[in-house]
Design a protein around this motif. Structure first.
Motif, mmCIF file in Angstrom:
data_model
loop_
_atom_site.group_PDB
_atom_site.id
_atom_site.type_symbol
_atom_site.label_atom_id
_atom_site.label_comp_id
_atom_site.label_asym_id
_atom_site.label_seq_id
_atom_site.Cartn_x
_atom_site.Cartn_y
_atom_site.Cartn_z
ATOM 1 N N ASP A 54 0.856 -1.185 0.000
ATOM 2 C CA ASP A 54 0.000 0.000 0.000
ATOM 3 C C ASP A 54 0.892 1.235 0.000
ATOM 4 O OD1 ASP A 54 -1.789 2.014 0.416
ATOM 5 O OD2 ASP A 54 -2.861 1.018 2.043
ATOM 6 N N SER A 57 0.447 4.691 2.370
ATOM 7 C CA SER A 57 0.770 4.755 3.790
ATOM 8 C C SER A 57 1.871 5.774 4.035
ATOM 9 C CB SER A 57 1.210 3.372 4.281
ATOM 10 O OG SER A 57 2.287 2.909 3.493
ATOM 11 N N ILE A 73 2.412 -1.149 3.904
ATOM 12 C CA ILE A 73 1.401 -2.098 4.342
ATOM 13 C C ILE A 73 1.194 -3.124 3.236
ATOM 14 C CG2 ILE A 73 -0.997 -2.402 5.041
ATOM 15 C CD1 ILE A 73 -0.968 0.448 6.094
ATOM 16 N N TYR A 74 1.430 -4.373 3.550
ATOM 17 C CA TYR A 74 1.262 -5.434 2.566
ATOM 18 C C TYR A 74 -0.127 -6.046 2.705
ATOM 19 C CZ TYR A 74 6.175 -5.111 1.406
ATOM 20 O OH TYR A 74 7.400 -4.651 0.975
ATOM 21 N N ARG A 75 -0.843 -6.109 1.574
ATOM 22 C CA ARG A 75 -2.200 -6.644 1.539
ATOM 23 C C ARG A 75 -2.268 -7.846 0.607
ATOM 24 N NH1 ARG A 75 -5.460 -3.041 4.075
ATOM 25 N NH2 ARG A 75 -4.689 -0.884 4.244
ATOM 26 N N GLU A 128 -5.037 -6.797 5.308
ATOM 27 C CA GLU A 128 -3.636 -6.492 5.623
ATOM 28 C C GLU A 128 -2.952 -7.727 6.184
ATOM 29 O OE1 GLU A 128 -1.129 -3.793 8.833
ATOM 30 O OE2 GLU A 128 -3.067 -3.045 8.097
ATOM 31 N N ARG A 183 2.721 -4.895 8.213
ATOM 32 C CA ARG A 183 3.272 -3.602 7.839
ATOM 33 C C ARG A 183 4.726 -3.550 8.289
ATOM 34 N NH1 ARG A 183 -0.493 0.754 10.187
ATOM 35 N NH2 ARG A 183 -2.056 -0.626 9.259
#
Length: 257
Positions: free
Chosen positions: A41, A44, A50-52, A200, A203
Motif C-alpha cells: 500500500d 501509507s 502495508i502489505y495486503r 492487511e 506492515r
C-alpha cells in the motif's frame, strides 16, 4: 485368512492416510498455481509499507471431499475398535447390536454416562470403560482431538467442510540495506481469519523512504469450523488426528487383544 480382530481398524487408517496424502498434493498444486498475490500500500506513511493480500483463486471446493474422507475413515476406525471390543467379550453378539455400536465420544464428561454409552460400557466390561474414561474423549479432555474429529465427521455428513486462508506461515524480506544501516522494524499485527481479498498481512517500517525490497509470503490453508477447529492448519491438524487414533488403537490392542 487374517485373524487380526483389529484388521478393519488398520484398513480404515490406511485409507485415511491415502486420502490425507491426496489432500496434501491437491493443496500444494493449488498453492503452486500462484493463487495469491501481495501488494504494498503506497498510500501509507513514507517509511511504512502495508502489505495486503490479493486472492486470485478461491480454495478449490474439492478439498472438502478429501478432508471428509480422512475424518470419516478415522471415525470409522474407532467404531471398528468399539465393535472388536464387544466381540472380544461376546463373539456371538447379534448384528443389531453391532450396527448400533460407536466408540464413545461425548460433548463433556457427563455425556459418557448417558444411556447408549452405558449400554456399551456394560457390554465391553469395566477395564475397557476405565481406559476410555482415562482417555477423556470429550471437549477439553485429554482426548479433545476425538471430540474435534467427531464433530467434523458430523459436519461433513451434512455440508462441505470449507477451509479458509490463514495468516502467513512464512515471510521473507529481501532488502537493499540503507546507507545508515538502520534495521527494519516489523510491528506486530494480527490479521483477521479467514483472510479476504485486500486484508492487511503485515506492515513494515523501513529506515528511509527510498528502498529496494521484494517480499515472499506463504499462506496456509486452515480449518474454519467454529467451535470445533478454527485457524488450525489443515494438513498438520489431520496428521495429528491420524497419529492420535492410530496410537489409541495400539493401546487397546496392547491391553485387550
Amino acid at each position: 485368512m487374517n485373524n487380526d480382530p483389529l484388521l478393519s481398524c488398520w484398513i480404515k487408517i490406511d485409507r485415511a492416510n491415502k486420502h490425507l496424502n491426496d489432500l496434501i498434493k491437491a493443496m500444494e498444486a493449488f498453492q503452486h498455481r500462484y493463487t495469491q498475490d501481495f501488494v504494498a500500500d503506497e498510500e501509507s506513511e513514507p517509511t511504512i509499507k502495508i502489505y495486503r493480500v490479493r486472492i486470485l483463486e478461491d480454495i478449490p471446493a474439492n478439498l472438502s471431499g478429501y478432508i471428509g474422507d480422512v475424518v470419516h475413515n478415522l471415525r470409522s476406525a474407532l467404531d471398528c475398535l468399539a465393535v472388536a471390543l464387544i466381540k472380544r467379550v461376546d463373539p456371538t453378539v447379534g448384528d443389531d447390536v453391532l450396527r448400533d455400536t460407536y466408540f464413545p465420544i461425548a460433548w463433556d464428561e457427563s455425556g459418557l454416562s448417558n444411556e447408549r454409552r452405558t449400554r456399551f460400557f456394560n457390554r465391553v466390561g469395566a477395564p475397557v470403560e476405565k481406559l476410555i474414561r482415562r482417555v477423556q474423549p470429550y471437549r477439553g479432555g485429554k482426548g479433545h482431538v476425538l471430540w474435534q474429529l467427531e464433530h467434523l465427521d458430523i459436519t461433513d455428513k451434512h455440508r462441505q467442510i470449507i477451509p479458509g486462508l490463514l495468516n502467513v506461515s512464512h515471510i521473507t524480506f529481501y532488502v537493499m540495506q540503507p546507507v545508515n544501516g538502520n534495521p527494519i522494524s516489523r510491528p506486530k499485527y494480527e490479521p483477521p481469519f479467514p483472510l479476504k481479498d485486500g486484508d492487511e498481512i503485515c506492515r513494515v517500517a523501513f529506515s528511509e523512504p527510498n528502498y529496494n525490497s521484494s517480499v515472499h509470503f506463504q499462506l496456509e490453508i486452515a480449518f474454519n469450523e467454529p467451535p470445533f477447529v478454527v485457524a488450525k492448519p489443515v494438513a498438520i491438524t489431520l496428521k495429528q488426528f491420524v497419529y492420535f487414533v492410530h496410537r489409541l488403537i495400539d493401546i487397546f490392542r496392547e491391553q485387550f487383544f
